[in-house]
Design a protein around this motif. Structure first.
Motif, PDB file in Angstrom:
ATOM      1  N   ASP A 217       0.688  -0.992   0.086  1.00  0.00           N
ATOM      2  CA  ASP A 217      -0.082  -0.208  -0.070  1.00  0.00           C
ATOM      3  C   ASP A 217       0.885   1.186  -0.020  1.00  0.00           C
ATOM      4  OD1 ASP A 217      -2.318  -1.558   0.025  1.00  0.00           O
ATOM      5  OD2 ASP A 217      -2.640  -1.400   2.080  1.00  0.00           O
ATOM      6  N   ASP A 218       1.793   1.202   0.650  1.00  0.00           N
ATOM      7  CA  ASP A 218       3.021   2.189   0.673  1.00  0.00           C
ATOM      8  C   ASP A 218       3.564   2.597  -0.474  1.00  0.00           C
ATOM      9  OD1 ASP A 218       2.491   2.684   3.630  1.00  0.00           O
ATOM     10  OD2 ASP A 218       4.108   1.550   4.077  1.00  0.00           O
ATOM     11  N   TYR A 219       3.923   1.460  -1.076  1.00  0.00           N
ATOM     12  CA  TYR A 219       4.745   1.673  -2.550  1.00  0.00           C
ATOM     13  C   TYR A 219       3.517   2.361  -3.432  1.00  0.00           C
ATOM     14  CZ  TYR A 219       5.594   0.433  -7.328  1.00  0.00           C
ATOM     15  OH  TYR A 219       5.800   0.520  -8.883  1.00  0.00           O
ATOM     16  N   GLU A 220       1.997   1.783  -3.536  1.00  0.00           N
ATOM     17  CA  GLU A 220       1.198   2.108  -4.445  1.00  0.00           C
ATOM     18  C   GLU A 220       0.876   3.731  -4.090  1.00  0.00           C
ATOM     19  OE1 GLU A 220      -2.022  -0.515  -4.171  1.00  0.00           O
ATOM     20  OE2 GLU A 220      -1.006  -2.030  -5.655  1.00  0.00           O
ATOM     21  N   SER A 221       0.578   3.880  -2.908  1.00  0.00           N
ATOM     22  CA  SER A 221       0.655   5.390  -2.635  1.00  0.00           C
ATOM     23  C   SER A 221       1.552   6.243  -3.056  1.00  0.00           C
ATOM     24  CB  SER A 221       0.284   5.357  -0.939  1.00  0.00           C
ATOM     25  OG  SER A 221      -0.906   5.004  -0.586  1.00  0.00           O
ATOM     26  N   SER A 222       2.692   5.993  -2.921  1.00  0.00           N
ATOM     27  CA  SER A 222       4.072   6.921  -3.193  1.00  0.00           C
ATOM     28  C   SER A 222       4.172   7.056  -4.532  1.00  0.00           C
ATOM     29  CB  SER A 222       5.435   6.240  -2.517  1.00  0.00           C
ATOM     30  OG  SER A 222       5.182   6.167  -1.144  1.00  0.00           O
ATOM     31  N   GLU A 223       3.733   5.614  -5.318  1.00  0.00           N
ATOM     32  CA  GLU A 223       4.065   5.989  -6.906  1.00  0.00           C
ATOM     33  C   GLU A 223       2.813   6.932  -7.274  1.00  0.00           C
ATOM     34  OE1 GLU A 223       4.046   2.952 -10.513  1.00  0.00           O
ATOM     35  OE2 GLU A 223       2.485   2.500  -9.001  1.00  0.00           O
ATOM     36  N   ALA A 224       1.634   7.006  -7.017  1.00  0.00           N
ATOM     37  CA  ALA A 224       0.753   7.796  -7.337  1.00  0.00           C
ATOM     38  C   ALA A 224       0.796   9.080  -6.967  1.00  0.00           C
ATOM     39  CB  ALA A 224      -0.677   7.577  -6.769  1.00  0.00           C
ATOM     40  N   ALA A 225       1.543   9.321  -5.794  1.00  0.00           N
ATOM     41  CA  ALA A 225       1.807  10.850  -5.360  1.00  0.00           C
ATOM     42  C   ALA A 225       2.839  11.352  -6.206  1.00  0.00           C
ATOM     43  CB  ALA A 225       2.531  10.839  -3.847  1.00  0.00           C
ATOM     44  N   ALA A 226       3.884  10.529  -6.625  1.00  0.00           N
ATOM     45  CA  ALA A 226       5.280  10.784  -7.287  1.00  0.00           C
ATOM     46  C   ALA A 226       4.815  11.185  -8.751  1.00  0.00           C
ATOM     47  CB  ALA A 226       6.237   9.583  -7.464  1.00  0.00           C
TER      48      ALA A 226
ATOM     49  N   ILE B 287      13.839   5.267  -6.421  1.00  0.00           N
ATOM     50  CA  ILE B 287      13.391   4.651  -4.986  1.00  0.00           C
ATOM     51  C   ILE B 287      12.335   3.773  -5.222  1.00  0.00           C
ATOM     52  CG2 ILE B 287      12.217   5.474  -2.845  1.00  0.00           C
ATOM     53  CD1 ILE B 287      14.226   7.969  -2.879  1.00  0.00           C
ATOM     54  N   LEU B 288      11.424   4.295  -6.009  1.00  0.00           N
ATOM     55  CA  LEU B 288      10.241   3.484  -6.292  1.00  0.00           C
ATOM     56  C   LEU B 288      10.493   2.257  -6.895  1.00  0.00           C
ATOM     57  CD1 LEU B 288       7.716   6.282  -7.598  1.00  0.00           C
ATOM     58  CD2 LEU B 288       7.454   4.957  -5.521  1.00  0.00           C
ATOM     59  N   ALA B 289      11.581   1.919  -8.052  1.00  0.00           N
ATOM     60  CA  ALA B 289      12.093   0.869  -8.525  1.00  0.00           C
ATOM     61  C   ALA B 289      12.410  -0.221  -7.396  1.00  0.00           C
ATOM     62  CB  ALA B 289      12.990   1.282  -9.457  1.00  0.00           C
ATOM     63  N   THR B 290      13.400   0.561  -6.684  1.00  0.00           N
ATOM     64  CA  THR B 290      13.826  -0.364  -5.505  1.00  0.00           C
ATOM     65  C   THR B 290      12.720  -1.076  -4.702  1.00  0.00           C
ATOM     66  OG1 THR B 290      15.828   0.720  -5.637  1.00  0.00           O
ATOM     67  CG2 THR B 290      15.706  -0.579  -3.737  1.00  0.00           C
ATOM     68  N   LEU B 291      11.866   0.027  -4.127  1.00  0.00           N
ATOM     69  CA  LEU B 291      10.744  -0.456  -3.436  1.00  0.00           C
ATOM     70  C   LEU B 291       9.759  -1.329  -3.879  1.00  0.00           C
ATOM     71  CD1 LEU B 291       9.293   0.325  -0.536  1.00  0.00           C
ATOM     72  CD2 LEU B 291       7.884   2.044  -1.795  1.00  0.00           C
ATOM     73  N   LYS B 292       9.806  -1.232  -5.140  1.00  0.00           N
ATOM     74  CA  LYS B 292       8.708  -2.274  -5.991  1.00  0.00           C
ATOM     75  C   LYS B 292       9.453  -3.816  -6.056  1.00  0.00           C
ATOM     76  CE  LYS B 292       6.249  -3.332 -10.115  1.00  0.00           C
ATOM     77  NZ  LYS B 292       5.988  -2.781 -11.776  1.00  0.00           N
ATOM     78  N   ASP B 293      10.745  -3.530  -6.190  1.00  0.00           N
ATOM     79  CA  ASP B 293      11.519  -4.904  -6.269  1.00  0.00           C
ATOM     80  C   ASP B 293      11.443  -5.562  -4.800  1.00  0.00           C
ATOM     81  OD1 ASP B 293      12.388  -4.457  -8.632  1.00  0.00           O
ATOM     82  OD2 ASP B 293      14.385  -3.978  -8.078  1.00  0.00           O
ATOM     83  N   ASN B 294      11.648  -4.896  -3.720  1.00  0.00           N
ATOM     84  CA  ASN B 294      11.392  -5.485  -2.470  1.00  0.00           C
ATOM     85  C   ASN B 294      10.004  -5.860  -2.075  1.00  0.00           C
ATOM     86  OD1 ASN B 294      13.966  -5.016  -0.346  1.00  0.00           O
ATOM     87  ND2 ASN B 294      13.704  -3.018  -1.800  1.00  0.00           N
ATOM     88  N   VAL B 295       9.101  -5.314  -2.764  1.00  0.00           N
ATOM     89  CA  VAL B 295       7.689  -5.500  -2.320  1.00  0.00           C
ATOM     90  C   VAL B 295       7.156  -6.763  -3.030  1.00  0.00           C
ATOM     91  CG1 VAL B 295       5.075  -5.029  -3.073  1.00  0.00           C
ATOM     92  CG2 VAL B 295       6.607  -3.154  -2.008  1.00  0.00           C
ATOM     93  N   LEU B 296       7.903  -6.863  -4.290  1.00  0.00           N
ATOM     94  CA  LEU B 296       7.547  -8.265  -5.329  1.00  0.00           C
ATOM     95  C   LEU B 296       8.260  -9.282  -4.378  1.00  0.00           C
ATOM     96  CD1 LEU B 296       8.009  -6.801  -8.873  1.00  0.00           C
ATOM     97  CD2 LEU B 296       6.142  -7.929  -7.744  1.00  0.00           C
ATOM     98  N   TYR B 297       9.405  -9.282  -3.945  1.00  0.00           N
ATOM     99  CA  TYR B 297      10.410 -10.229  -3.271  1.00  0.00           C
ATOM    100  C   TYR B 297       9.474 -10.777  -1.956  1.00  0.00           C
ATOM    101  CZ  TYR B 297      14.168 -12.938  -1.292  1.00  0.00           C
ATOM    102  OH  TYR B 297      14.937 -13.798  -0.706  1.00  0.00           O
ATOM    103  N   LEU B 298       9.078  -9.752  -1.346  1.00  0.00           N
ATOM    104  CA  LEU B 298       8.144 -10.204  -0.187  1.00  0.00           C
ATOM    105  C   LEU B 298       6.798 -10.916  -0.566  1.00  0.00           C
ATOM    106  CD1 LEU B 298       8.441  -7.028   2.279  1.00  0.00           C
ATOM    107  CD2 LEU B 298       9.563  -9.488   2.385  1.00  0.00           C
ATOM    108  N   LYS B 299       6.403 -10.681  -1.712  1.00  0.00           N
ATOM    109  CA  LYS B 299       4.911 -11.194  -2.021  1.00  0.00           C
ATOM    110  C   LYS B 299       5.157 -12.645  -2.150  1.00  0.00           C
ATOM    111  CE  LYS B 299       1.722 -10.816  -5.708  1.00  0.00           C
ATOM    112  NZ  LYS B 299       1.108 -10.429  -7.020  1.00  0.00           N
ATOM    113  N   HIS B 300       6.518 -13.098  -3.208  1.00  0.00           N
ATOM    114  CA  HIS B 300       6.563 -14.500  -3.252  1.00  0.00           C
ATOM    115  C   HIS B 300       7.510 -15.264  -2.278  1.00  0.00           C
ATOM    116  CE1 HIS B 300       4.817 -13.635  -7.045  1.00  0.00           C
ATOM    117  NE2 HIS B 300       5.612 -12.671  -7.297  1.00  0.00           N
ATOM    118  N   ASN B 301       7.758 -14.306  -1.147  1.00  0.00           N
ATOM    119  CA  ASN B 301       8.563 -15.228   0.085  1.00  0.00           C
ATOM    120  C   ASN B 301       8.037 -14.594   1.395  1.00  0.00           C
ATOM    121  OD1 ASN B 301      11.011 -16.218  -1.864  1.00  0.00           O
ATOM    122  ND2 ASN B 301      10.700 -14.542  -2.542  1.00  0.00           N
ATOM    123  N   LEU B 302       6.911 -15.110   1.623  1.00  0.00           N
ATOM    124  CA  LEU B 302       6.291 -14.370   2.826  1.00  0.00           C
ATOM    125  C   LEU B 302       6.568 -15.166   3.994  1.00  0.00           C
ATOM    126  CD1 LEU B 302       2.655 -13.510   1.790  1.00  0.00           C
ATOM    127  CD2 LEU B 302       4.391 -12.080   2.112  1.00  0.00           C
TER     128      LEU B 302
END
Length: 216
Positions: free
Chosen positions: A83-92, A157-172
């Protein structure tokens, strides 16, 4: 009035130049000139940057929480970070759009100002107006550099944040969080620098707004 004209222009980008002219003309008829429009747009960009600062600050705080993660519902943590990533992306995206709008009207204002210098018959007044133009352009260019500097840091920053979000998504699992703690630390540093740059751009915005309002 201005919102109606702007809506029409946005739905017909092929005639954007003509729409801009029509927009300025309509606004001038109600006593609102390019200088006023520029003040409004700088204020909008400043407010968008303030909102974006808050979004990235929230993401920063979430990363701190994840760095110190010692058990709990990992899926919940992932959803919050996403949610933080998506909100930051829209704000950017809003910030970039607002900066583009500021630059557009500033260019039109300065072009008009430069052309109107030729209409003076009094050379003393012409010289004074030209000095004011150069001073205003110089201050605006500083403001634009500040805005663009902060803007340029958002995409990486958003690209790195997205990478981390994707990594966590598939490795909870806790091991996944431990594996990317180094990424988190680096990202926190980058976000902190971005927030500092945005603060500088916001300060420059306020100074520029004060300058234009003082010129009246």
């Amino acid at each position: 009035m201005k919102h109606i004209i702007l809506s029409v222009c946005l739905t017909a980008p092929i005639v954007l130049s003509g729409c801009q002219t029509a927009y300025y003309s309509a606004m001038e008829k109600v006593g609102i000139h390019k200088r006023d429009i520029l003040v409004d747009r700088v204020e909008d960009a400043r407010d968008a940057q303030t909102d974006t600062q808050e979004e990235f600050q929230t993401a920063y705080e979430r990363l701190v929480t994840l760095t110190n993660f010692d058990g709990g519902e990992i899926e919940k943590v992932y959803n919050q970070l996403n949610d933080d990533y998506e909100s930051s992306e829209a704000a950017a995206k809003r910030v970039s759009d607002k900066i583009d709008a500021v630059e557009d009207v500033a260019e039109d204002l300065f072009d008009e100002w430069q052309e109107e210098l030729q209409q003076y018959s009094n050379q003393r007044l012409r010289a004074a107006s030209e000095r004011k133009l150069k001073d205003t352009e110089r201050q605006f260019n500083q403001l634009l550099r500040s805005m663009r500097r902060a803007e340029s840091k958002m995409a990486p920053i958003l690209a790195t944040l997205k990478d981390n979000v994707l990594y966590l998504k598939h490795n909870l699992n806790a091991a996944a969080i431990a594996a990317i703690k180094g990424e988190f630390d680096s990202l926190k540093t980058e976000i902190s620098a971005l927030i500092t740059d945005m603060s500088r751009a916001i300060e420059d915005s306020n100074e520029f707004i004060d300058t234009l309002k003082a010129q009246g």
